[in-house]
Design a protein around this motif. Structure first.
Motif, PDB file in Angstrom:
ATOM      1  N   ARG A  20      26.667  29.454   5.593  1.00 50.01           N
ATOM      2  CA  ARG A  20      27.289  29.149   4.671  1.00 50.01           C
ATOM      3  C   ARG A  20      26.444  28.744   3.528  1.00 50.01           C
ATOM      4  O   ARG A  20      26.413  28.872   2.442  1.00 50.01           O
ATOM      5  CB  ARG A  20      28.266  27.885   4.908  1.00 50.01           C
ATOM      6  CG  ARG A  20      29.118  27.467   3.571  1.00 50.01           C
ATOM      7  CD  ARG A  20      30.103  26.464   4.170  1.00 50.01           C
ATOM      8  NE  ARG A  20      31.096  26.147   2.927  1.00 50.01           N
ATOM      9  CZ  ARG A  20      31.302  25.403   2.218  1.00 50.01           C
ATOM     10  NH1 ARG A  20      30.431  24.239   2.259  1.00 50.01           N
ATOM     11  NH2 ARG A  20      32.039  25.332   1.182  1.00 50.01           N
ATOM     12  N   ALA A  21      25.361  27.926   3.635  1.00 49.35           N
ATOM     13  CA  ALA A  21      24.408  27.365   2.577  1.00 49.35           C
ATOM     14  C   ALA A  21      23.829  28.700   2.092  1.00 49.35           C
ATOM     15  O   ALA A  21      23.424  28.534   0.756  1.00 49.35           O
ATOM     16  CB  ALA A  21      23.392  26.469   3.241  1.00 49.35           C
ATOM     17  N   ALA A  22      23.274  29.611   2.860  1.00 47.55           N
ATOM     18  CA  ALA A  22      22.776  30.742   2.364  1.00 47.55           C
ATOM     19  C   ALA A  22      23.365  31.794   1.491  1.00 47.55           C
ATOM     20  O   ALA A  22      23.015  32.004   0.349  1.00 47.55           O
ATOM     21  CB  ALA A  22      22.126  31.500   3.725  1.00 47.55           C
ATOM     22  N   ARG A  23      24.837  31.740   1.853  1.00 48.81           N
ATOM     23  CA  ARG A  23      25.734  32.552   0.946  1.00 48.81           C
ATOM     24  C   ARG A  23      25.917  31.851  -0.407  1.00 48.81           C
ATOM     25  O   ARG A  23      25.788  32.609  -1.445  1.00 48.81           O
ATOM     26  CB  ARG A  23      26.955  32.494   1.814  1.00 48.81           C
ATOM     27  CG  ARG A  23      27.137  33.437   2.954  1.00 48.81           C
ATOM     28  CD  ARG A  23      28.547  33.890   3.424  1.00 48.81           C
ATOM     29  NE  ARG A  23      29.479  32.534   3.212  1.00 48.81           N
ATOM     30  CZ  ARG A  23      29.941  31.699   4.259  1.00 48.81           C
ATOM     31  NH1 ARG A  23      29.467  32.002   5.363  1.00 48.81           N
ATOM     32  NH2 ARG A  23      30.617  30.760   4.184  1.00 48.81           N
ATOM     33  N   LYS A  24      25.870  30.289  -0.488  1.00 49.55           N
ATOM     34  CA  LYS A  24      26.263  29.805  -1.698  1.00 49.55           C
ATOM     35  C   LYS A  24      24.962  29.936  -2.381  1.00 49.55           C
ATOM     36  O   LYS A  24      25.007  29.804  -3.667  1.00 49.55           O
ATOM     37  CB  LYS A  24      26.698  28.164  -1.308  1.00 49.55           C
ATOM     38  CG  LYS A  24      27.897  28.142  -0.422  1.00 49.55           C
ATOM     39  CD  LYS A  24      29.147  28.937  -1.402  1.00 49.55           C
ATOM     40  CE  LYS A  24      30.406  28.681  -0.576  1.00 49.55           C
ATOM     41  NZ  LYS A  24      31.300  29.306  -1.132  1.00 49.55           N
ATOM     42  N   TRP A  25      23.750  29.677  -1.782  1.00 52.21           N
ATOM     43  CA  TRP A  25      22.485  29.825  -2.413  1.00 52.21           C
ATOM     44  C   TRP A  25      22.313  30.799  -3.240  1.00 52.21           C
ATOM     45  O   TRP A  25      21.914  31.025  -4.190  1.00 52.21           O
ATOM     46  CB  TRP A  25      21.304  29.563  -1.450  1.00 52.21           C
ATOM     47  CG  TRP A  25      19.883  29.550  -2.196  1.00 52.21           C
ATOM     48  CD1 TRP A  25      19.396  28.794  -2.852  1.00 52.21           C
ATOM     49  CD2 TRP A  25      19.326  30.795  -2.236  1.00 52.21           C
ATOM     50  NE1 TRP A  25      18.168  29.411  -3.206  1.00 52.21           N
ATOM     51  CE2 TRP A  25      18.131  30.525  -2.795  1.00 52.21           C
ATOM     52  CE3 TRP A  25      19.469  32.022  -1.301  1.00 52.21           C
ATOM     53  CZ2 TRP A  25      16.759  31.283  -2.773  1.00 52.21           C
ATOM     54  CZ3 TRP A  25      18.169  32.766  -1.504  1.00 52.21           C
ATOM     55  CH2 TRP A  25      17.049  32.555  -2.278  1.00 52.21           C
TER      56      TRP A  25
END
Length: 113
Positions: A20-25
């Motif tokens: 999720r953090a990677a997608r948002k980044w």
């Protein structure tokens, strides 16, 4: 006229909640409707090999966006051509395995037809 672009890279822990953090980044770097979904599939495939870290790269050039997720080990065929491969192929104009065999990439286009 030469194309210009930018490139960003960040390393995430090899844990499911980091997807999720990677997608948002990635979404914060480029505006494209499919960036989060494609990166989720790339990240999940690399995550399947059990890495401690996954490096994500987002690059732009002209109307192209390239997403890459790479781990430290070679990816087995079941991960490079698993269920997520169909989603990646459907949403990108090109995709494949990185030259070192440790990751996957996908190219999106912002060009409208």
């Amino acid at each position: 006229m030469p194309e210009t672009g930018q490139s960003w890279q960040r390393t995430f822990k090899g844990l499911p909640d980091q997807a999720r953090a990677a997608r948002k980044w990635a979404r914060a770097r480029v505006e494209h409707v499919d960036v989060e979904q494609v990166l989720a599939e790339l990240f999940a495939a690399v995550l399947g090999s059990g890495p401690d870290l996954i490096t994500v790269t987002v690059s732009t050039a002209g109307d192209r966006v390239r997403l890459t997720a790479v781990g430290p080990e070679d990816l087995p065929a079941r991960l490079t051509h698993g269920p997520g491969h169909r989603i990646i192929a459907a949403l990108s104009v090109r995709s494949g395995v990185t030259a070192d065999g440790c990751g996957l990439w996908a190219q999106l286009t912002t060009e409208t037809t």
